[in-house]
Motif scaffolding. Sequence first.
Motif, PDB file in Angstrom:
ATOM      1  N   VAL A  45      36.011   6.352  22.439  1.00 19.91           N
ATOM      2  CA  VAL A  45      36.365   6.302  21.021  1.00 19.91           C
ATOM      3  C   VAL A  45      36.197   4.886  20.481  1.00 19.91           C
ATOM      4  O   VAL A  45      35.655   4.679  19.395  1.00 19.91           O
ATOM      5  CB  VAL A  45      37.801   6.823  20.792  1.00 19.91           C
ATOM      6  CG1 VAL A  45      38.272   6.548  19.377  1.00 19.91           C
ATOM      7  CG2 VAL A  45      37.869   8.309  21.099  1.00 19.91           C
ATOM      8  N   LEU A  46      36.632   3.909  21.234  1.00 19.01           N
ATOM      9  CA  LEU A  46      36.501   2.520  20.807  1.00 19.01           C
ATOM     10  C   LEU A  46      35.035   2.134  20.648  1.00 19.01           C
ATOM     11  O   LEU A  46      34.648   1.504  19.660  1.00 19.01           O
ATOM     12  CB  LEU A  46      37.186   1.607  21.821  1.00 19.01           C
ATOM     13  CG  LEU A  46      37.320   0.142  21.447  1.00 19.01           C
ATOM     14  CD1 LEU A  46      38.125  -0.009  20.171  1.00 19.01           C
ATOM     15  CD2 LEU A  46      37.967  -0.616  22.582  1.00 19.01           C
ATOM     16  N   ASP A  47      34.190   2.540  21.589  1.00 13.63           N
ATOM     17  CA  ASP A  47      32.754   2.260  21.501  1.00 13.63           C
ATOM     18  C   ASP A  47      32.132   2.910  20.277  1.00 13.63           C
ATOM     19  O   ASP A  47      31.302   2.301  19.592  1.00 13.63           O
ATOM     20  CB  ASP A  47      32.029   2.735  22.755  1.00 13.63           C
ATOM     21  CG  ASP A  47      32.296   1.861  23.963  1.00 13.63           C
ATOM     22  OD1 ASP A  47      32.812   0.737  23.799  1.00 13.63           O
ATOM     23  OD2 ASP A  47      31.973   2.307  25.087  1.00 13.63           O
ATOM     24  N   LYS A  48      32.507   4.150  19.989  1.00 14.45           N
ATOM     25  CA  LYS A  48      31.963   4.857  18.819  1.00 14.45           C
ATOM     26  C   LYS A  48      32.389   4.167  17.522  1.00 14.45           C
ATOM     27  O   LYS A  48      31.598   4.032  16.593  1.00 14.45           O
ATOM     28  CB  LYS A  48      32.402   6.322  18.801  1.00 14.45           C
ATOM     29  CG  LYS A  48      31.688   7.151  19.825  1.00 14.45           C
ATOM     30  CD  LYS A  48      30.206   7.169  19.523  1.00 14.45           C
ATOM     31  CE  LYS A  48      29.436   8.001  20.501  1.00 14.45           C
ATOM     32  NZ  LYS A  48      28.004   7.997  20.233  1.00 14.45           N
ATOM     33  N   ARG A  49      33.622   3.710  17.460  1.00 19.68           N
ATOM     34  CA  ARG A  49      34.085   3.005  16.266  1.00 19.68           C
ATOM     35  C   ARG A  49      33.307   1.706  16.078  1.00 19.68           C
ATOM     36  O   ARG A  49      32.871   1.384  14.974  1.00 19.68           O
ATOM     37  CB  ARG A  49      35.581   2.698  16.372  1.00 19.68           C
ATOM     38  CG  ARG A  49      36.468   3.897  16.187  1.00 19.68           C
ATOM     39  CD  ARG A  49      37.914   3.488  16.257  1.00 19.68           C
ATOM     40  NE  ARG A  49      38.802   4.623  16.068  1.00 19.68           N
ATOM     41  CZ  ARG A  49      40.107   4.507  15.931  1.00 19.68           C
ATOM     42  NH1 ARG A  49      40.688   3.321  15.966  1.00 19.68           N
ATOM     43  NH2 ARG A  49      40.841   5.584  15.763  1.00 19.68           N
ATOM     44  N   GLN A  50      33.136   0.960  17.165  1.00 23.72           N
ATOM     45  CA  GLN A  50      32.394  -0.292  17.087  1.00 23.72           C
ATOM     46  C   GLN A  50      30.948  -0.051  16.693  1.00 23.72           C
ATOM     47  O   GLN A  50      30.381  -0.801  15.899  1.00 23.72           O
ATOM     48  CB  GLN A  50      32.464  -1.034  18.421  1.00 23.72           C
ATOM     49  CG  GLN A  50      33.820  -1.599  18.722  1.00 23.72           C
ATOM     50  CD  GLN A  50      33.909  -2.209  20.108  1.00 23.72           C
ATOM     51  OE1 GLN A  50      33.054  -1.988  20.957  1.00 23.72           O
ATOM     52  NE2 GLN A  50      34.960  -2.973  20.343  1.00 23.72           N
ATOM     53  N   GLU A  51      30.350   0.993  17.224  1.00 24.12           N
ATOM     54  CA  GLU A  51      28.969   1.330  16.907  1.00 24.12           C
ATOM     55  C   GLU A  51      28.814   1.621  15.414  1.00 24.12           C
ATOM     56  O   GLU A  51      27.852   1.167  14.782  1.00 24.12           O
ATOM     57  CB  GLU A  51      28.548   2.547  17.731  1.00 24.12           C
ATOM     58  CG  GLU A  51      27.118   2.982  17.536  1.00 24.12           C
ATOM     59  CD  GLU A  51      26.804   4.198  18.382  1.00 24.12           C
ATOM     60  OE1 GLU A  51      26.320   5.190  17.823  1.00 24.12           O
ATOM     61  OE2 GLU A  51      27.051   4.161  19.607  1.00 24.12           O
ATOM     62  N   GLN A  52      29.754   2.357  14.846  1.00 23.13           N
ATOM     63  CA  GLN A  52      29.689   2.671  13.421  1.00 23.13           C
ATOM     64  C   GLN A  52      29.828   1.417  12.565  1.00 23.13           C
ATOM     65  O   GLN A  52      29.132   1.256  11.566  1.00 23.13           O
ATOM     66  CB  GLN A  52      30.757   3.682  13.038  1.00 23.13           C
ATOM     67  CG  GLN A  52      30.449   5.076  13.500  1.00 23.13           C
ATOM     68  CD  GLN A  52      31.526   6.076  13.095  1.00 23.13           C
ATOM     69  OE1 GLN A  52      32.572   5.713  12.592  1.00 23.13           O
ATOM     70  NE2 GLN A  52      31.256   7.343  13.349  1.00 23.13           N
ATOM     71  N   ILE A  53      30.701   0.521  12.962  1.00 20.87           N
ATOM     72  CA  ILE A  53      30.895  -0.724  12.211  1.00 20.87           C
ATOM     73  C   ILE A  53      29.638  -1.588  12.279  1.00 20.87           C
ATOM     74  O   ILE A  53      29.175  -2.115  11.265  1.00 20.87           O
ATOM     75  CB  ILE A  53      32.119  -1.497  12.742  1.00 20.87           C
ATOM     76  CG1 ILE A  53      33.399  -0.734  12.394  1.00 20.87           C
ATOM     77  CG2 ILE A  53      32.153  -2.914  12.161  1.00 20.87           C
ATOM     78  CD1 ILE A  53      34.641  -1.277  13.053  1.00 20.87           C
ATOM     79  N   ILE A  54      29.070  -1.718  13.462  1.00 21.95           N
ATOM     80  CA  ILE A  54      27.874  -2.554  13.632  1.00 21.95           C
ATOM     81  C   ILE A  54      26.684  -1.982  12.856  1.00 21.95           C
ATOM     82  O   ILE A  54      25.858  -2.733  12.340  1.00 21.95           O
ATOM     83  CB  ILE A  54      27.538  -2.691  15.133  1.00 21.95           C
ATOM     84  CG1 ILE A  54      28.602  -3.572  15.801  1.00 21.95           C
ATOM     85  CG2 ILE A  54      26.151  -3.266  15.350  1.00 21.95           C
ATOM     86  CD1 ILE A  54      28.522  -3.594  17.314  1.00 21.95           C
ATOM     87  N   ASN A  55      26.594  -0.667  12.739  1.00 21.47           N
ATOM     88  CA  ASN A  55      25.461  -0.047  12.058  1.00 21.47           C
ATOM     89  C   ASN A  55      25.596  -0.031  10.539  1.00 21.47           C
ATOM     90  O   ASN A  55      24.663   0.395   9.850  1.00 21.47           O
ATOM     91  CB  ASN A  55      25.251   1.372  12.576  1.00 21.47           C
ATOM     92  CG  ASN A  55      24.700   1.382  13.986  1.00 21.47           C
ATOM     93  OD1 ASN A  55      24.023   0.445  14.401  1.00 21.47           O
ATOM     94  ND2 ASN A  55      24.991   2.420  14.735  1.00 21.47           N
ATOM     95  N   GLU A  56      26.706  -0.485  10.000  1.00 23.62           N
ATOM     96  CA  GLU A  56      26.844  -0.561   8.548  1.00 23.62           C
ATOM     97  C   GLU A  56      25.925  -1.645   8.010  1.00 23.62           C
ATOM     98  O   GLU A  56      25.736  -2.696   8.636  1.00 23.62           O
ATOM     99  CB  GLU A  56      28.285  -0.882   8.167  1.00 23.62           C
ATOM    100  CG  GLU A  56      29.252   0.260   8.406  1.00 23.62           C
ATOM    101  CD  GLU A  56      30.670  -0.079   7.980  1.00 23.62           C
ATOM    102  OE1 GLU A  56      30.898  -1.155   7.407  1.00 23.62           O
ATOM    103  OE2 GLU A  56      31.545   0.761   8.240  1.00 23.62           O
ATOM    104  N   LYS A  57      25.359  -1.394   6.839  1.00 19.35           N
ATOM    105  CA  LYS A  57      24.419  -2.342   6.242  1.00 19.35           C
ATOM    106  C   LYS A  57      25.068  -3.691   5.933  1.00 19.35           C
ATOM    107  O   LYS A  57      24.437  -4.719   6.022  1.00 19.35           O
ATOM    108  CB  LYS A  57      23.816  -1.764   4.976  1.00 19.35           C
ATOM    109  CG  LYS A  57      22.866  -0.639   5.236  1.00 19.35           C
ATOM    110  CD  LYS A  57      22.245  -0.144   3.947  1.00 19.35           C
ATOM    111  CE  LYS A  57      21.279   0.987   4.277  1.00 19.35           C
ATOM    112  NZ  LYS A  57      20.616   1.486   3.065  1.00 19.35           N
TER     113      LYS A  57
END
Length: 61
Positions: A45-57
């Motif tokens: 879950v932590l990895d998925k949250r970080q991935e979403q944040i990093i992929n934001e423009k």
Amino acid sequence: MKEVEQIEQLLVDPWTVDIQGLWEQALHNPDPDKRKLFDALHTYVLDKRQEQIINEKKFVI
């Protein structure tokens, strides 16, 4: 199979998961196998949250 479906539904949106609850279970569950499971879920879950944040423009390093 019912449990797998419940876990998949839980992890559809990592922002709706109680990450603190997963961490507490990973630390304090009396069953060592369950502690490993909750630790893995917490990490996922932590990895998925970080991935979403990093992929934001708007995210800039």
